[in-house]
Design a protein around this motif. Structure first.
Motif, PDB file in Angstrom:
ATOM      1  N   SER B 110      -2.581  -9.099   2.077  1.00  0.00           N
ATOM      2  CA  SER B 110      -3.628  -9.263   1.058  1.00  0.00           C
ATOM      3  C   SER B 110      -4.163 -10.686   1.079  1.00  0.00           C
ATOM      4  N   ASP B 237      -8.026  -3.058   0.223  1.00  0.00           N
ATOM      5  CA  ASP B 237      -6.621  -3.413   0.059  1.00  0.00           C
ATOM      6  C   ASP B 237      -5.865  -2.222  -0.535  1.00  0.00           C
ATOM      7  N   GLU B 238      -5.178  -1.491   0.312  1.00  0.00           N
ATOM      8  CA  GLU B 238      -4.429  -0.285  -0.088  1.00  0.00           C
ATOM      9  C   GLU B 238      -5.264   0.622  -1.000  1.00  0.00           C
TER      10      GLU B 238
END
Ligand SMILES: Nc1ncnc2c1ncn2[C@@H]1O[C@H](COP(=O)(O)OP(=O)(O)OP(=O)(O)O)[C@@H](O)[C@H]1O
Ligand SMILES: [Mg+2]
Lengths: 215, 316
Positions: B110, B237-238
């Motif tokens: 991240s 991000d995810e």
């Protein structure tokens, strides 16, 4: 410590493949005894062993399917599974070729005994095949890719003998049942050699991620 | 609790209405076959990394012979106080591809993603060395306009974070603050919602609150919001970690479709997801880039045993 049961399943599958190799060797020893020694093995016993081979092979297929479905393998694990299934199939085919050779034992052995030249050729080819089977099984067990390449090379010797007998028969135009019997046997052995070479190719793919043609 | 229930009721009702989630977007989605076919062609034509072996860093900064990358990261280091969170990272991100970042929790995925639109600037004790070029422009140069950068590099987060306003206003928000003329906005909203494969599900309820959408729909709304400002690059991000398998597949299909127009980087903990949707993968460990290359190479035959350990789940 990670993925204990997954590792265990992969190992079990490998062990089953190893067991098939050992069993094929037993089948080979028993049925070749029938040709060259006094104590022939019973047909039932051989049949039982081949049946067992089939059962293990089916089991490996099932294990492979369930590992793929439940564990989503990647990298070498994927090859481990593909190769287990392929090698199991090769062992099964080798087993059934040996069983086919055994069928000739009713009619051939007397004639083989009476022809020292043919008897010698068959003994030689038996020894080569025996060695190849042992080495291929061993190469899988020990993940030895060098050994795998060497084993596969021996297949050429089998092919040469097969060619020699074939040419001999054509040249002399001699279609006596004796030579034909040898030709049939060596024909099966030639196929066995191909399957052994396939096993060796799979071992190399498994370990080195290289697709090679060994025969 | 109640909210969750009514969300479920929504998607169930949609299903009952025959609005099968996968069929509902046929206007804006190519059929699956078409996508596959295109991928095949793309694979054949893909020559830019011909010599690339998964062992080498795929898209290297200095190699002149490989096709230009939209993002070039060169010797990037990042610290949070004394914590050296990114260590000498160099990587190139090719245009119009999906690039997946994988690695264990805390390895810096991240953080690295945030360096690409300078989101780390907001963190007080964060220090960065090295360069990141986007379209040949060093984004850490003094003259870089950070607002403009964030418009070009959009971001979608793990948890859908719609604004407390209507569906329509969520999507219109970006264009409005960037001063797009009023007349153009309805068109942009529709186009963005179509791009995010959400239009059919919401076109009759655009004035409803964004919170009335299901989790998966909210995530697609956030994607639509990102698309509305017309970025070049989208960072995810995810994006699926809070979604059910159907919504996940939908986002995955969407990402695969979006790469035709955008360059996509996705952080994911789901190995199968990385394998399914990305063209390239980079594996990070303790702030280091361990291995990068074509996804198929990373997953079939990783060169580094740490990569193999991680993707097979035997790590640690
Ligand atoms: N805002 C912050 N301030 C200080 N340290 C931070 C901050 N954000 C992240 N870190 C630290 O930087 C390192 C990398 O964190 P990061 O969030 O980038 O990891 P990640 O790979 O995204 O992990 P995850 O998979 O859990 O999301 C960790 O050691 C983390 O504690
Ligand atoms: Mg993270």
């Amino acid at each position: 410590m990670m993925r204990k049961s997954y590792n265990k399943e992969l190992k079990e599958m490998r062990d089953e493949v190893i067991q098939m190799g050992d069993l094929v060797l037993k089948i080979f020893n028993h049925s070749s005894d029938t040709f060259f020694d006094k104590e022939p093995v019973s047909a039932e016993k051989l049949e039982k062993m081949v049946k067992k081979l089939e059962t293990i092979e089916k089991g490996i297929e099932k294990m492979a399917a369930s590992i793929i479905t439940l564990q989503q393998p990647v990298a070498k694990d994927t090859r481990e599974i593909i190769c287990a299934v392929r090698i199991a199939m090769s062992w099964l085919k080798i087993g059934s070729h040996i069983a086919d050779i055994y069928e000739y034992s009713d009619t051939c052995p007397e004639k083989i005994k009476n022809n020292p030249r043919e008897r010698d050729v068959l003994k030689t080819i038996k020894a080569i095949t025996h060695e190849m089977l042992i080495d291929a099984a061993d190469a899988y067990k020990s993940r030895d890719t060098d050994k795998a390449s060497i084993v596969a090379k021996k297949d050429d010797e089998v092919d040469l003998i097969f060619e020699e007998i074939r040419r001999d028969i054509i040249k002399e135009n001699d279609t006596t049942s004796f030579s034909l019997c040898s030709l049939m046997i060596v024909g099966h052995i030639e196929r066995i050699g191909d399957h052994i070479a396939n096993i060796c190719e799979d071992i190399i793919y498994l370990e080195r991620y290289e697709i090679v043609r060994l025969n | 609790m109640n909210a969750t229930k009514s969300e479920n009721a929504f998607s169930f009702a949609d299903t009952l209405n025959g609005e099968n989630e996968f069929d509902s977007d046929e206007d804006d989605f190519e059929s699956e076959n078409e996508i596959e076919f295109e991928n095949e062609i793309e694979f054949e034509n893909e020559t830019e990394f011909e010599n690339e072996n998964s062992g080498e860093p795929a898209p290297s900064f200095s190699t002149g012979k490989v096709k230009k990358k939209i993002i070039e990261v060169k010797d990037l280091d990042l610290w949070y106080g004394n914590n050296h969170a990114l260590k000498n990272i160099s990587i190139g991100i090719p245009k119009n591809k999906v690039f997946a970042f994988i690695g264990p929790s805390g390895c810096g995925k991240s953080t690295f993603l945030r360096t690409m639109n300078r989101m780390n600037d907001m963190i007080s004790n964060c220090r960065i060395e090295g360069e990141i070029y986007i379209d040949n422009e060093n984004i850490y140069a003094k003259e870089t306009d950070v607002n403009d950068l964030r418009k070009r590099v959009g971001m979608v987060f793990q948890k859908a974070n719609p604004f407390p306003m209507s569906i329509y206003d969520n999507v219109a928000y970006g264009p409005r603050i960037h001063g797009v003329s009023k007349k153009k906005i309805p068109g942009i909203v529709e186009e963005s919602l179509k791009g995010a494969a959400l239009w059919k599900e919401v076109k009759d309820r655009l004035k409803d609150s964004a919170f009335s959408l299901s989790g998966g729909q909210q995530q697609r709304l956030c994607i639509a919001r990102t698309l509305a400002v017309k970025p070049e690059i989208i960072l995810f991000d995810e994006p699926c970690s809070a979604l059910d398998p159907i919504s996940t597949r939908k986002i995955e299909e969407l990402i695969t479709k979006l790469k035709k127009e955008y360059t996509i980087i996705i952080v994911t903990h789901n190995m199968q997801q990385a394998a399914r949707i990305s063209d390239y993968t980079a594996f990070f460990l303790s702030g280091e880039l361990v291995e990068t290359g074509k996804t198929v190479h990373i997953f079939e035959n990783p060169q580094d045993e740490r990569t193999e350990g991680y993707i097979t789940g035997r790590f640690g």
